[in-house]
Write an enzyme that holds these catalytic residues in place. Structure first.
Site, short mmCIF file in Angstrom:
data_model
loop_
_atom_site.label_atom_id
_atom_site.label_comp_id
_atom_site.label_asym_id
_atom_site.label_seq_id
_atom_site.Cartn_x
_atom_site.Cartn_y
_atom_site.Cartn_z
N HIS A 106 -6.63 -0.19 2.89
CA HIS A 106 -6.56 1.16 3.42
C HIS A 106 -7.56 2.02 2.66
O HIS A 106 -7.45 2.13 1.44
CB HIS A 106 -5.13 1.65 3.19
N HIS A 118 39.80 -1.85 14.43
CA HIS A 118 38.49 -2.53 14.41
C HIS A 118 38.66 -3.98 14.00
O HIS A 118 38.08 -4.88 14.61
CB HIS A 118 37.54 -1.83 13.44
N ARG A 170 -9.82 -0.34 11.96
CA ARG A 170 -8.91 0.65 12.52
C ARG A 170 -9.29 2.03 12.04
O ARG A 170 -9.65 2.22 10.88
CB ARG A 170 -7.47 0.37 12.06
N HIS A 206 2.33 5.00 12.34
CA HIS A 206 2.76 5.03 10.94
C HIS A 206 3.62 6.28 10.78
O HIS A 206 3.12 7.39 10.97
CB HIS A 206 1.50 5.11 10.06
N THR A 227 2.50 11.82 8.88
CA THR A 227 2.36 11.80 7.42
C THR A 227 3.47 12.53 6.69
O THR A 227 3.85 12.16 5.58
CB THR A 227 0.99 12.44 7.07
N ARG A 269 0.87 -1.19 0.00
CA ARG A 269 0.00 0.00 0.00
C ARG A 269 0.90 1.24 0.00
O ARG A 269 1.12 1.85 -1.03
CB ARG A 269 -0.94 -0.03 1.21
N GLU A 270 1.47 1.58 1.16
CA GLU A 270 2.38 2.73 1.18
C GLU A 270 3.52 2.51 0.18
O GLU A 270 3.92 3.43 -0.54
CB GLU A 270 2.96 2.89 2.59
C1 HCA Z 1 -1.02 9.13 3.02
C2 HCA Z 1 -1.77 8.40 4.08
C3 HCA Z 1 -0.93 7.76 5.12
C4 HCA Z 1 -1.92 7.02 6.02
C5 HCA Z 1 -1.36 6.44 7.27
C6 HCA Z 1 -2.35 5.68 8.10
C7 HCA Z 1 -0.14 8.80 5.95
O1 HCA Z 1 -0.73 10.28 3.22
O2 HCA Z 1 -0.75 8.54 1.95
O3 HCA Z 1 -3.42 5.34 7.63
O4 HCA Z 1 -2.01 5.38 9.25
O5 HCA Z 1 1.07 8.80 5.91
O6 HCA Z 1 -0.81 9.61 6.58
O7 HCA Z 1 0.00 6.87 4.54
CU CU Z 2 2.04 7.25 4.87
#
Ligand code: HCA
Ligand code: CU
Length: 380
Positions: A74, A294, A136, A198, A171, A14-15
């Protein structure tokens, strides 16, 4: 204590898909998920089914793949998105909504009261539709949001009693470990719910922040392989493992550590990058000891300069010799591994000769071996 019982939510699918050069095929997603599952991550987060037809089909594919890891997707805080996600049979929904001033104004066009209303509406709707789905709720850009707003949002959601986990998201990668610690402790204390962190890495704190979150009581941490994600990404899986391993090896004993190099290599190849030399554990220089002092100590006892044992990850240390910082102990080690028994004076003389020549040019391993063999009266 959370460090004994935390879970990793790997978000490479995803990310990680938001990384500039990432575009995983279904077969690649299956391979990445399979490796992560074998490694032992507890949850795998995938791109929203609303992104594209392929994204939706790939969620169904992974849900049907029989992995141990729970598959999450997500989504924005919208009922339509939630319905599409639930239709895939996914195990969990990660719902996110922006709460910082820039996002409220430019992205959502809502004020904080409207954000709260919409969160409560969508979350209770999801729970009605799917009593068993893992749910969540997270605020986007948590650390640039007003604390008073955040607390109102989180407390309203917690009181609703339908979510399993709250998420905090750095973020834009601005948070300091102390800020993460304070925010997470507060949420744990006030809500008693599981908390997920995150964190982006724009200013280099993603791993420290994830660790601070766990110390404060967070139960879940988001990672991606090599840290890939928007801009320069988030907490890397290997970096989190390195951080926790060095606190206490038992914290990472539940994961199949020797799989990490293959995981990093596989994803690096898929996105067309080399693993950066300074990557935690799997970077090319992670276990190279160079200077004579070392090398001597590490050859006598690796713990002198190695906080991570390469063999725990299926890796080996290297002690290069052909440079001007070399020492005779490293030269002796090489001669022993060639089966030679040269005396100390000879080894010291060879070390001096290497330093002399290496002032002009670094010598290859082959050249060093030739010197040693000649000194022992054997032709190379
Ligand atoms: C983004 C969303 C997210 C979401 C993180 C989460 C972020 O900006 O793409 O859902 O916990 O970094 O805020 O990845
Ligand atoms: Cu993110």
């Amino acid at each position: 204590m959370p460090l004994d019982s935390y879970h990793i939510i790997d978000s490479t699918l995803r990310e990680g898909e938001q990384f500039s050069t990432a575009a995983f095929s279904p077969a690649q997603k299956l391979e990445i998920a399979g490796l992560l599952d074998e490694f032992g991550v507890e949850m795998i987060e995938m791109t929203t089914p609303c992104a594209s037809p392929r994204s939706e089909a790939d969620i169904r594919m992974l849900v049907g793949a029989g992995l141990k890891a729970r598959i999450l997707t997500h989504i924005r805080c919208h009922k339509d998105d939630a319905l599409r996600a639930l239709d895939t049979g996914v195990h969990g929904l990660d719902v996110v909504i922006g709460t910082s001033a820039p996002l409220l104004e430019h992205s959502l066009g809502k004020d904080i009261n409207q954000v709260i209303d919409s969160a409560l509406d969508v979350l209770s709707f999801v729970r009605q539709q799917a009593p068993d789905v893992i749910l969540r709720f997270s605020t986007e850009d948590t650390f640039r949001s007003r604390e008073a707003d955040l607390l109102r949002v989180y407390l309203a959601v917690a009181d609703l009693g339908v979510v399993d986990r709250l998420g905090v998201a750095d973020t834009v990668g601005v948070a300091l470990p102390s800020q993460v610690y304070t925010m997470v402790s507060q949420l744990v204390r006030l809500t008693g719910l599981d908390v997920e962190f995150h964190g982006h890495n724009d200013s280099g704190c993603a791993i420290a922040n994830a660790c601070a979150a766990l110390e404060a009581g967070a139960t879940h941490v988001d990672t991606t392989v090599l840290g890939i994600g928007e801009r320069n990404g988030i907490t890397p899986l290997g970096g989190l493992i390195a951080r926790l391993y060095t606190l206490d090896r038992r914290y990472v004993a539940k994961y199949k550590l020797p799989l990490l190099p293959a995981i990093d290599r596989t994803v690096a190849a898929m996105i067309g990058v080399d693993i950066p030399f300074n990557t935690y554990i799997t970077g090319s220089s992670a276990f190279i000891h160079k200077a004579g002092i070392h090398a001597k100590a590490v050859l006598a006892d690796p713990s002198t300069y190695e906080i991570i044992r390469p063999q725990d990850f299926g890796l080996t240390r290297q002690v290069p010799i052909g440079h001007r910082l070399t020492g005779w102990n490293a030269v002796r080690e090489r001669s022993l591994s060639l089966g030679l028994s040269l005396d100390e004076a000879t080894l010291r003389a060879i070390a001096r000769q290497i330093k002399h020549q290496a002032d002009e040019r670094v010598l290859s391993a082959q050249e060093i071996d030739t010197m040693l063999l000649r000194a022992a009266g054997q032709e190379a």
